[in-house]
Design a protein around this motif. Sequence first.
Motif, PDB file in Angstrom:
ATOM      1  N   ARG A 168     -17.066  40.407  35.463  1.00  0.00           N
ATOM      2  CA  ARG A 168     -17.571  41.775  35.636  1.00  0.00           C
ATOM      3  C   ARG A 168     -19.079  41.781  35.881  1.00  0.00           C
ATOM      4  NH1 ARG A 168     -14.319  44.694  30.744  1.00  0.00           N
ATOM      5  NH2 ARG A 168     -12.312  44.849  31.801  1.00  0.00           N
ATOM      6  N   ALA A 169     -19.815  40.996  35.118  1.00  0.00           N
ATOM      7  CA  ALA A 169     -21.272  40.942  35.284  1.00  0.00           C
ATOM      8  C   ALA A 169     -21.636  40.344  36.648  1.00  0.00           C
ATOM      9  CB  ALA A 169     -21.900  40.134  34.161  1.00  0.00           C
ATOM     10  N   ALA A 170     -20.885  39.348  37.099  1.00  0.00           N
ATOM     11  CA  ALA A 170     -21.153  38.744  38.409  1.00  0.00           C
ATOM     12  C   ALA A 170     -20.869  39.735  39.534  1.00  0.00           C
ATOM     13  CB  ALA A 170     -20.315  37.482  38.588  1.00  0.00           C
ATOM     14  N   GLN A 171     -19.808  40.517  39.397  1.00  0.00           N
ATOM     15  CA  GLN A 171     -19.509  41.533  40.417  1.00  0.00           C
ATOM     16  C   GLN A 171     -20.601  42.605  40.446  1.00  0.00           C
ATOM     17  OE1 GLN A 171     -15.580  42.811  39.273  1.00  0.00           O
ATOM     18  NE2 GLN A 171     -14.577  41.370  40.666  1.00  0.00           N
ATOM     19  N   GLU A 172     -21.098  42.977  39.282  1.00  0.00           N
ATOM     20  CA  GLU A 172     -22.179  43.964  39.211  1.00  0.00           C
ATOM     21  C   GLU A 172     -23.445  43.423  39.869  1.00  0.00           C
ATOM     22  OE1 GLU A 172     -24.965  45.663  35.681  1.00  0.00           O
ATOM     23  OE2 GLU A 172     -22.802  45.723  35.318  1.00  0.00           O
ATOM     24  N   ALA A 173     -23.771  42.153  39.600  1.00  0.00           N
ATOM     25  CA  ALA A 173     -24.940  41.539  40.221  1.00  0.00           C
ATOM     26  C   ALA A 173     -24.759  41.416  41.730  1.00  0.00           C
ATOM     27  CB  ALA A 173     -25.200  40.163  39.604  1.00  0.00           C
ATOM     28  N   GLN A 174     -23.539  41.134  42.162  1.00  0.00           N
ATOM     29  CA  GLN A 174     -23.255  41.019  43.594  1.00  0.00           C
ATOM     30  C   GLN A 174     -23.486  42.352  44.312  1.00  0.00           C
ATOM     31  OE1 GLN A 174     -22.443  38.373  45.402  1.00  0.00           O
ATOM     32  NE2 GLN A 174     -22.134  39.479  47.300  1.00  0.00           N
ATOM     33  N   THR A 175     -22.994  43.441  43.736  1.00  0.00           N
ATOM     34  CA  THR A 175     -23.180  44.739  44.379  1.00  0.00           C
ATOM     35  C   THR A 175     -24.649  45.160  44.366  1.00  0.00           C
ATOM     36  OG1 THR A 175     -22.645  45.900  42.318  1.00  0.00           O
ATOM     37  CG2 THR A 175     -20.844  45.539  43.876  1.00  0.00           C
ATOM     38  N   LYS A 176     -25.384  44.750  43.331  1.00  0.00           N
ATOM     39  CA  LYS A 176     -26.803  45.087  43.255  1.00  0.00           C
ATOM     40  C   LYS A 176     -27.603  44.320  44.306  1.00  0.00           C
ATOM     41  CE  LYS A 176     -29.782  43.630  40.072  1.00  0.00           C
ATOM     42  NZ  LYS A 176     -30.361  43.346  38.769  1.00  0.00           N
ATOM     43  N   ASN A 177     -27.225  43.086  44.607  1.00  0.00           N
ATOM     44  CA  ASN A 177     -27.968  42.248  45.550  1.00  0.00           C
ATOM     45  C   ASN A 177     -27.419  42.298  46.969  1.00  0.00           C
ATOM     46  OD1 ASN A 177     -29.813  41.331  43.647  1.00  0.00           O
ATOM     47  ND2 ASN A 177     -28.439  39.722  42.970  1.00  0.00           N
ATOM     48  N   GLU A 178     -26.383  43.066  47.212  1.00  0.00           N
ATOM     49  CA  GLU A 178     -25.772  43.105  48.538  1.00  0.00           C
ATOM     50  C   GLU A 178     -26.734  43.567  49.634  1.00  0.00           C
ATOM     51  OE1 GLU A 178     -21.553  44.512  50.496  1.00  0.00           O
ATOM     52  OE2 GLU A 178     -22.090  45.183  48.504  1.00  0.00           O
ATOM     53  N   PRO A 179     -27.581  44.586  49.398  1.00  0.00           N
ATOM     54  CA  PRO A 179     -28.524  44.964  50.465  1.00  0.00           C
ATOM     55  C   PRO A 179     -29.481  43.830  50.839  1.00  0.00           C
ATOM     56  CG  PRO A 179     -28.395  46.691  48.824  1.00  0.00           C
ATOM     57  CD  PRO A 179     -27.616  45.538  48.288  1.00  0.00           C
ATOM     58  N   LEU A 180     -29.906  43.034  49.865  1.00  0.00           N
ATOM     59  CA  LEU A 180     -30.782  41.901  50.163  1.00  0.00           C
ATOM     60  C   LEU A 180     -30.060  40.844  50.988  1.00  0.00           C
ATOM     61  CD1 LEU A 180     -32.570  41.418  46.727  1.00  0.00           C
ATOM     62  CD2 LEU A 180     -33.539  42.334  48.821  1.00  0.00           C
ATOM     63  N   GLN A 181     -28.785  40.636  50.690  1.00  0.00           N
ATOM     64  CA  GLN A 181     -28.020  39.634  51.424  1.00  0.00           C
ATOM     65  C   GLN A 181     -27.784  40.071  52.863  1.00  0.00           C
ATOM     66  OE1 GLN A 181     -24.566  39.204  49.009  1.00  0.00           O
ATOM     67  NE2 GLN A 181     -25.568  37.886  47.524  1.00  0.00           N
ATOM     68  N   LYS A 182     -27.548  41.359  53.063  1.00  0.00           N
ATOM     69  CA  LYS A 182     -27.323  41.850  54.422  1.00  0.00           C
ATOM     70  C   LYS A 182     -28.612  41.843  55.237  1.00  0.00           C
ATOM     71  CE  LYS A 182     -23.241  44.604  53.602  1.00  0.00           C
ATOM     72  NZ  LYS A 182     -22.630  45.922  53.619  1.00  0.00           N
ATOM     73  N   ALA A 183     -29.757  42.006  54.576  1.00  0.00           N
ATOM     74  CA  ALA A 183     -31.037  42.029  55.276  1.00  0.00           C
ATOM     75  C   ALA A 183     -31.553  40.631  55.593  1.00  0.00           C
ATOM     76  CB  ALA A 183     -32.072  42.781  54.445  1.00  0.00           C
ATOM     77  N   ALA A 184     -30.994  39.620  54.950  1.00  0.00           N
ATOM     78  CA  ALA A 184     -31.464  38.252  55.176  1.00  0.00           C
ATOM     79  C   ALA A 184     -31.091  37.783  56.575  1.00  0.00           C
ATOM     80  CB  ALA A 184     -30.852  37.318  54.130  1.00  0.00           C
ATOM     81  N   PRO A 185     -31.943  36.974  57.196  1.00  0.00           N
ATOM     82  CA  PRO A 185     -31.616  36.498  58.535  1.00  0.00           C
ATOM     83  C   PRO A 185     -30.434  35.527  58.481  1.00  0.00           C
ATOM     84  CG  PRO A 185     -33.597  35.441  57.719  1.00  0.00           C
ATOM     85  CD  PRO A 185     -33.231  36.498  56.724  1.00  0.00           C
ATOM     86  N   SER A 186     -29.638  35.557  59.527  1.00  0.00           N
ATOM     87  CA  SER A 186     -28.492  34.656  59.563  1.00  0.00           C
ATOM     88  C   SER A 186     -28.941  33.251  59.930  1.00  0.00           C
ATOM     89  CB  SER A 186     -27.456  35.155  60.565  1.00  0.00           C
ATOM     90  OG  SER A 186     -28.004  35.139  61.857  1.00  0.00           O
ATOM     91  N   VAL A 187     -28.214  32.281  59.425  1.00  0.00           N
ATOM     92  CA  VAL A 187     -28.536  30.877  59.677  1.00  0.00           C
ATOM     93  C   VAL A 187     -27.400  30.282  60.479  1.00  0.00           C
ATOM     94  CG1 VAL A 187     -28.985  28.651  58.593  1.00  0.00           C
ATOM     95  CG2 VAL A 187     -29.804  30.741  57.523  1.00  0.00           C
ATOM     96  N   LYS A 188     -27.739  29.597  61.561  1.00  0.00           N
ATOM     97  CA  LYS A 188     -26.712  28.962  62.380  1.00  0.00           C
ATOM     98  C   LYS A 188     -26.174  27.745  61.673  1.00  0.00           C
ATOM     99  CE  LYS A 188     -28.311  30.647  66.776  1.00  0.00           C
ATOM    100  NZ  LYS A 188     -28.675  30.319  68.138  1.00  0.00           N
ATOM    101  N   ASP A 189     -24.893  27.551  61.754  1.00  0.00           N
ATOM    102  CA  ASP A 189     -24.233  26.431  61.111  1.00  0.00           C
ATOM    103  C   ASP A 189     -24.416  25.179  61.971  1.00  0.00           C
ATOM    104  OD1 ASP A 189     -22.742  24.972  59.379  1.00  0.00           O
ATOM    105  OD2 ASP A 189     -20.817  25.863  59.901  1.00  0.00           O
ATOM    106  N   ASP A 190     -24.713  24.063  61.333  1.00  0.00           N
ATOM    107  CA  ASP A 190     -24.927  22.809  62.071  1.00  0.00           C
ATOM    108  C   ASP A 190     -23.633  22.267  62.658  1.00  0.00           C
ATOM    109  OD1 ASP A 190     -27.580  22.887  61.522  1.00  0.00           O
ATOM    110  OD2 ASP A 190     -27.474  21.556  59.801  1.00  0.00           O
ATOM    111  N   ASP A 191     -22.486  22.646  62.078  1.00  0.00           N
ATOM    112  CA  ASP A 191     -21.214  22.117  62.541  1.00  0.00           C
ATOM    113  C   ASP A 191     -20.759  22.704  63.869  1.00  0.00           C
ATOM    114  OD1 ASP A 191     -21.150  20.579  60.308  1.00  0.00           O
ATOM    115  OD2 ASP A 191     -19.914  21.989  59.149  1.00  0.00           O
ATOM    116  N   GLU A 192     -21.316  23.824  64.249  1.00  0.00           N
ATOM    117  CA  GLU A 192     -20.859  24.489  65.469  1.00  0.00           C
ATOM    118  C   GLU A 192     -21.450  23.860  66.701  1.00  0.00           C
ATOM    119  OE1 GLU A 192     -21.582  28.626  65.134  1.00  0.00           O
ATOM    120  OE2 GLU A 192     -20.312  28.817  63.394  1.00  0.00           O
TER     121      GLU A 192
END
Length: 132
Positions: A108-132
Amino acid sequence: MSDDGKGQYPENGEMSPEDRDAIRKRSAALGQKLDALKAQRAKVERPAAQRSQSDFGPAFKFASELIVGVVVGGGLGWALDRQFGTAPWLMIVLVILGFAAGLLNVVRAAQEAQTKNEPLQKAAPSVKDDDE
């Protein structure tokens, strides 16, 4: 750069005024782009001092919730076993229930932290995967 037929670099090693102006303009444009990226990143990121200290809080919270569930379940089971003479069965059952309750609290605490940090995760720049 100017090309006067002698190659890329002049013989005396000096640049023409046109080349200097072109380099200054490109340097200024790169500086402006860098400043814009730094300003955008500053909006998203927390200061380094705040980040390093505050990231330990949730980790200790998760660990303590799990440990407290097991300890409370074990202590309660041990006390009830002594009261009713059913050792070690109530303690085993209540330790398992305490572990399950602690794990549920951590999820429950991890889900709460996830929803709180979701805007930061969406705003972060995407990183290209080396495997592609």
